[in-house]
Design a protein around this motif. Structure first.
Motif, short mmCIF file in Angstrom:
data_model
loop_
_atom_site.label_atom_id
_atom_site.label_comp_id
_atom_site.label_asym_id
_atom_site.label_seq_id
_atom_site.Cartn_x
_atom_site.Cartn_y
_atom_site.Cartn_z
N LEU A 1 59.76 125.38 15.44
CA LEU A 1 60.20 126.68 14.92
C LEU A 1 60.92 126.55 13.58
N ARG A 2 61.60 125.42 13.36
CA ARG A 2 62.26 125.21 12.06
C ARG A 2 61.23 125.13 10.94
N ARG A 3 60.11 124.51 11.22
CA ARG A 3 59.05 124.39 10.21
C ARG A 3 58.37 125.73 9.96
N ASP A 4 58.17 126.51 11.03
CA ASP A 4 57.53 127.82 10.90
C ASP A 4 57.96 128.68 12.08
N ALA A 5 58.89 129.59 11.85
CA ALA A 5 59.43 130.43 12.92
C ALA A 5 58.39 131.39 13.48
N ARG A 6 57.25 131.53 12.82
CA ARG A 6 56.20 132.44 13.30
C ARG A 6 55.16 131.72 14.15
N THR A 7 55.34 130.45 14.44
CA THR A 7 54.37 129.72 15.24
C THR A 7 54.24 130.39 16.61
N PRO A 8 53.02 130.76 16.99
CA PRO A 8 52.83 131.40 18.30
C PRO A 8 53.24 130.46 19.44
N TYR A 9 53.79 131.04 20.49
CA TYR A 9 54.22 130.26 21.64
C TYR A 9 53.07 129.45 22.23
#
Length: 137
Positions: free
Chosen positions: A12-20
């Motif tokens: 999530l730090r790298r990309d907070a929009r990463t789908p679960y």
């Protein structure tokens, strides 16, 4: 917080929009487990907020602020955090007490923000560093 929580946070730090679902695949667990862990970390204030990083062409800077010894640093930090061009406010140890990360349209905007900081009666001194490049981990 365990190793799985740390792995989820790293993604999530790298990309907070990463789908679960993508996170679940990467850490080899179910989407429901990821969702539940993220919600728990939000409830426990481990995750304070989701944010974005931009490349706007703006001038970014770190403004280090020293305040008087009898000052409530947290109150000053909270007040400064509401300023429009301030992205982050950190209370730190060392010579300075507060570090701001600012994102201004140009150097005049950075200078105006420095002046605004110096106009605070609690502020003793400032030190500014322009951010020349940023690498996201």
């Amino acid at each position: 917080m365990d190793d799985l929580d740390r792995q989820i946070l790293d993604i999530l730090r790298r990309d907070a929009r990463t789908p679960y679902t993508e996170i679940a695949d990467e850490v080899e667990t179910s989407e429901g487990t990821v969702r539940n862990r993220v919600e728990r970390m939000m409830d426990d204030d481990v995750i304070e907020r989701f944010t974005i990083s931009t490349r706007t062409g703006n001038v970014k800077a770190m403004v280090e602020i020293s305040v008087a010894v009898d000052v409530d640093t947290k109150a000053v930090s909270e007040r400064i955090a509401s300023w429009e061009e301030v992205d982050f406010v950190w209370m730190v140890s060392g010579e300075q007490d507060i570090v701001l990360v600012v994102d201004a349209a140009d150097t005049r905007g950075v200078n105006d923000l420095i002046t605004q900081a110096r106009d605070q009666e609690e502020v003793v001194s400032t030190k500014t560093r322009l951010i020349l490049d940023e690498q996201l981990g």
